[in-house]
Write a protein that holds these residues in place. Structure first.
Motif, short mmCIF file in Angstrom:
data_model
loop_
_atom_site.label_atom_id
_atom_site.label_comp_id
_atom_site.label_asym_id
_atom_site.label_seq_id
_atom_site.Cartn_x
_atom_site.Cartn_y
_atom_site.Cartn_z
N TRP A 154 0.84 -1.19 0.00
CA TRP A 154 0.00 0.00 0.00
C TRP A 154 0.88 1.24 0.00
O TRP A 154 1.58 1.51 0.97
CB TRP A 154 -0.91 0.00 1.22
N GLU A 155 0.82 2.00 -1.08
CA GLU A 155 1.55 3.26 -1.13
C GLU A 155 0.85 4.33 -0.31
O GLU A 155 1.49 5.25 0.20
CB GLU A 155 1.70 3.72 -2.58
N GLN A 156 -0.46 4.18 -0.19
CA GLN A 156 -1.27 5.07 0.66
C GLN A 156 -2.39 4.24 1.27
O GLN A 156 -2.96 3.37 0.61
CB GLN A 156 -1.88 6.22 -0.16
N HIS A 157 -2.69 4.50 2.53
CA HIS A 157 -3.82 3.85 3.21
C HIS A 157 -4.12 4.65 4.46
O HIS A 157 -3.22 5.00 5.22
CB HIS A 157 -3.47 2.40 3.57
N ASP A 158 -5.40 4.97 4.67
CA ASP A 158 -5.74 5.79 5.83
C ASP A 158 -6.26 4.96 7.01
O ASP A 158 -6.64 5.52 8.04
CB ASP A 158 -6.74 6.89 5.47
N GLY A 159 -6.28 3.63 6.88
CA GLY A 159 -6.72 2.78 7.97
C GLY A 159 -8.22 2.68 8.11
O GLY A 159 -8.71 1.88 8.91
#
Length: 845
Positions: A154-159
């Motif tokens: 995951w290059e980006q993930h906000d949870g």
């Protein structure tokens, strides 16, 4: 990292009784006449007897209940009895909107893309695809190193609501995006969408692969509920409906597929309770189609009432497709098409771009890296937090626990099941360790709480709710079939006398300190305070478990229990419970041992408990006891008497030890037929009680715990030890064992390569760096020296991890002390993600 646990059947006592044995005799006594008096007496006796019969009836029920239930409870070992206090997850802050907001997520970190709900029996979704390896078609589904993917994560993930992942498999680039939303008509937990974008780059030998791709998106109901095939799945432009169904938790739902590209869609339906081996089902089905018809496609057939539906999406590359899961009311209303449209196409594109902007803004607010580091470091930092949050999973099942007295982890016959439990947790590594590890999670939460306090409290609460009546928490959580499928049987059993560092207290100590200095918003402070107030009784039990079961012979001394003193195959018996596995301790385990790292963990625990007691003004007996324990364990003179060696200028373990130990080949005869050779331990001199002359992170724990006064010459010696290139220092980070140690880079058995005997580990480097940062800011004669070493070590760690990430596409479990190359588990997004906190210069309080 390893674990343990076992299984046994429990029998329930049963009781049956003939009805005639329990019926009261209401006939009048013999010889009585039927006169008025006798009738009056009979009426009175009847009422009395009826009353007595009711009492007797309930008494018998009570006896039967006690024959069945209490006896069963009495037969249940304490080790599988839950801690008798209100659960943290029952707090109001974890209910309502919070609970629903986290219902759906990418909570299956063991697969490349997996979605499920935070529920024991969930509707789950996932992705597979076909690749080519050694000239053969292979299925990708479960994360595994043998797939040899160039990159994934995951290059980006906000949870919570959004994640973007890039997967590189030979010539195929596969981007997966996840988006979750909640509308007025949505079912519980809201709707979600997945975007799949495939590109292929032509290269010699892969022209056929680069012209087309085969993806397999699936839904499976763990409850076994039947899933319905949608409309004309082959004509995807005319009818986007793939599947539909209904569940008690979310109501009715539909799955839609939308794409502007020319897709070919096929399906297969299966009915099976075994969801964890789904890729085997699909491969067998595809293989049958190839053998029968010579085509690589699903048959467009289904078992009766299938609980699994798999949809094959085939197209020439590049292509993009969106999958939308729509739930709740109004699925038959005109607004349905609008809801599907908002989760696909241009609308989804806009929402994903907005979520990416929000992620970037929150990243900068949380870690403040702009103008401090180069762009390559910031990209790696985003991947560090994105991969950690994207690796959060939800698990449900029962741990296997060794029955007290049987400490052989390979014996699965003498074990018992823990109670059914759920765990919401980050995981160290998606392919190697896709499950919960107790001491790892403490380091994970140092990152997570800075991103989302509410998620962090939720995770810590789940862990503390796993505590048994004695205050013990199983250190490795292998819950459910998917988790079990990744663990060798010998490492499943958990041993109830063994602990693990209470690293969760690192994060809790930060939160307590933040509340005291008014660092958080009013809502965050309230959430933290209510959590700590309820958690206090569990934390007390956890502290007392360590304080009693891991104590040493001397007051204020501790040692890690669970070392094998009978082994003849290990060069130095491992200390798995310490988290440092094969880091060398005393050569002959005994009750005389004193482990300096555990002493310092106990200081952290006592200090954290004392801080919580102060926060709630608990000036009672226990609060004072924690204060006294802090004074004892932070006493510099006592520490030096127990663990300091002036010749080495550092702190060492104490135990029954000899350096004259080696592994030698020995021939043994098997039966009367043949001889075999095995590598066994040979002791050349008798061990003696004393300090153990092995230097590494364990030696620096008093420095990490900041017990050493800022003006002490011992502090200078610690700084010299850290910066000595012949001992711990490398230009990539600090070694996990001194180069001068007799066991440096030595195999512990024939097959156990050195683990904590030289390679660079990020968690220990982070803790050492944290104290360097502390001493560089405290007045004293060694302040500038600490600052110089701090800056050099920080720069080395960041540079090496970032370079490895951009070169190889992954964070690694450890790094080679000779050349800095990543080694150990790939895609290790656990404590290696601490590199982000090093970038941000954010350290424990």
């Amino acid at each position: 990292m390893a674990g343990a646990g076992r299984r046994s059947a429990r029998s329930r006592a049963s009781s049956s009784r003939d009805d005639d044995d329990t019926k009261p005799n209401l006939r009048p006594p013999r010889g009585r006449g039927r006169n008025h008096t006798s009738i009056g007496i009979f009426n009175v006796d009847l009422r009395v007897l009826l009353g007595l019969s009711v009492i007797a009836f309930f008494a018998i029920l009570f006896l039967i209940y006690n024959l069945i239930n209490p006896i069963e409870q009495a037969q249940t070992p304490r080790v599988v009895t839950p801690f008798p206090a209100p659960k943290l997850m029952d707090l109001p802050q974890f209910q309502g909107e919070h609970k629903e907001s986290l219902y759906w997520g990418t909570y299956r970190p063991n697969v490349y893309l997996g979605i499920r709900a935070r529920a024991p029996r969930s509707l789950i979704a996932g992705l597979m695809w076909i690749s080519i390896k050694d000239g053969r078609y292979v299925m990708r589904h479960v994360c595994q190193d043998s797939d040899e993917l160039s990159k994934y994560g995951w290059e980006q993930h906000d949870g919570r609501n959004f994640g973007h992942q890039v997967i590189v498999d030979q010539d195929m680039n596969l981007a997966t995006s996840f988006l979750k939303s909640k509308g007025e008509d949505s079912g519980y937990g809201g709707d979600w969408a997945v975007r799949l974008y495939v590109q292929n780059h032509k290269s010699k030998g892969y022209e056929e692969l680069s012209s087309s791709a085969h993806l397999f998106f699936y839904l499976a109901d763990e409850d076994g509920n039947a899933l319905n095939i949608g409309g004309d799945t082959l004509g995807i432009h005319e009818n986007s409906l793939l599947a539909s169904g209904s569940r008690m938790d979310i109501g009715s739902w539909q799955l839609h597929l939308k794409s502007l590209d020319d897709l070919e869609v096929h399906y297969a339906g299966f009915k099976t309770p075994h969801v964890h081996n789904l890729s085997d089902l699909v491969q067998e089905n595809l293989g049958l189609q190839v053998r029968k018809f010579g085509r690589l496609q699903l048959p467009d057939t289904s078992d009766d009432s299938p609980n699994i539906l798999v949809f094959q999406i085939s197209a020439r590359t590049p292509f993009r497709t969106d999958v939308a899961f729509i739930s709740g009311t109004g699925l038959e209303s005109p607004r349905l098409e609008e809801r599907v449209g908002s989760h696909t196409g241009s609308s989804l594109t806009s929402q994903l771009k907005e979520k990416q902007r929000e992620f970037d803004a929150k990243f900068e607010k949380s870690f403040n890296l702009v103008d401090k580091l180069d762009s390559e470091s910031i990209v790696a930092g985003k991947a560090a937090i994105g991969n950690l949050l994207g690796g959060i999973g939800y698990f449900f099942g029962q741990s296997k626990i060794a029955i007290s007295g049987n400490m052989n982890p390979g014996n699965h016959d003498d074990s018992i099941l823990y109670w059914p439990a759920e765990l919401y947790t980050a995981v160290p590594s998606r392919p190697f360790f896709p499950r919960g590890f107790l001491w790892d999670e403490g380091f994970h939460q140092l990152l997570v709480w800075r991103w989302d306090i509410h998620i962090s409290l939720d995770i810590i609460g789940h862990w503390l709710d796993l505590m048994n009546i004695d205050g013990w928490i199983p250190r490795e959580q292998i819950l459910g079939a998917e988790a079990l499928s990744k663990v060798p049987s010998d490492y499943v059993v958990q041993i109830p006398t063994n602990g693990n560092p209470p690293a969760l207290l690192l994060a809790l100590n930060d939160l307590v300190h933040g509340v005291k200095i008014n660092k958080f918003t009013a809502a965050e402070t309230d959430a933290i305070s209510s959590f700590l107030e309820r958690a206090f009784v569990r934390l007390e039990a956890w502290f007392q478990w360590f304080n009693t079961t891991q104590s040493g012979k001397e007051v204020g001394s501790y040692y890690w229990h669970g070392r094998d003193h009978t082994t003849t195959r290990e060069l130095n018996p491992k200390t798995l419970t310490s988290g440092l596995d094969d880091y060398p301790r005393a050569s002959h385990p005994s009750e005389d041992e004193r482990h300096v790292d555990l002493r310092c963990w106990m200081l952290l625990a006592a200090d954290c408990m004392h801080s919580i007691a102060e926060l709630f003004e608990k000036e009672n007996k226990s609060g004072k006891e924690y204060g006294n324990k802090v004074k004892l364990l932070s006493d510099f003179e006592i520490l030096n008497q127990m663990h300091y060696d002036d010749a080495y200028g550092t702190y060492l373990d104490f135990g029954n030890h000899t350096e004259k130990v080696r592994l030698v080949w020995k021939e043994t005869t098997v039966g009367h037929n043949y001889a075999t050779r095995e590598l066994v331990r040979e002791v050349l001199e008798s061990p003696k009680l004393g300090l153990v002359p092995h230097i590494g992170p364990v030696s620096l724990f008093p420095f990490i715990a900041r017990i050493i006064p800022a003006d002490s010459r011992i502090l200078e010696k610690q700084l010299d030890l850290i910066s000595n290139r012949s001992i711990l220092w490398t230009k990539f980070g600090l070694r996990s064992l001194a180069k001068t140690s007799s066991l440096y880079m030595k195999y512990n058995t024939e097959h156990d390569a050195p683990y904590w005997r030289g390679p660079i580990w990020m968690n220990m480097n982070y803790m050492i760096l944290s104290s360097l940062h502390h001493y560089s800011g405290v007045d004293g004669p060694y302040r500038e020296k600490a600052r110089t070493i701090y800056e050099d070590l920080r720069g080395n760690l960041i540079r090496n991890v970032v370079q490895n990430y951009h070169k190889n596409g992954f964070f690694r479990e450890q790094y080679d002390q000779r050349n800095g190359k990543g080694k150990g588990a790939r895609v290790f997004n656990g404590w290696t993600s601490l590199v982000l906190l090093i970038m941000a210069e954010a350290y424990p309080s």
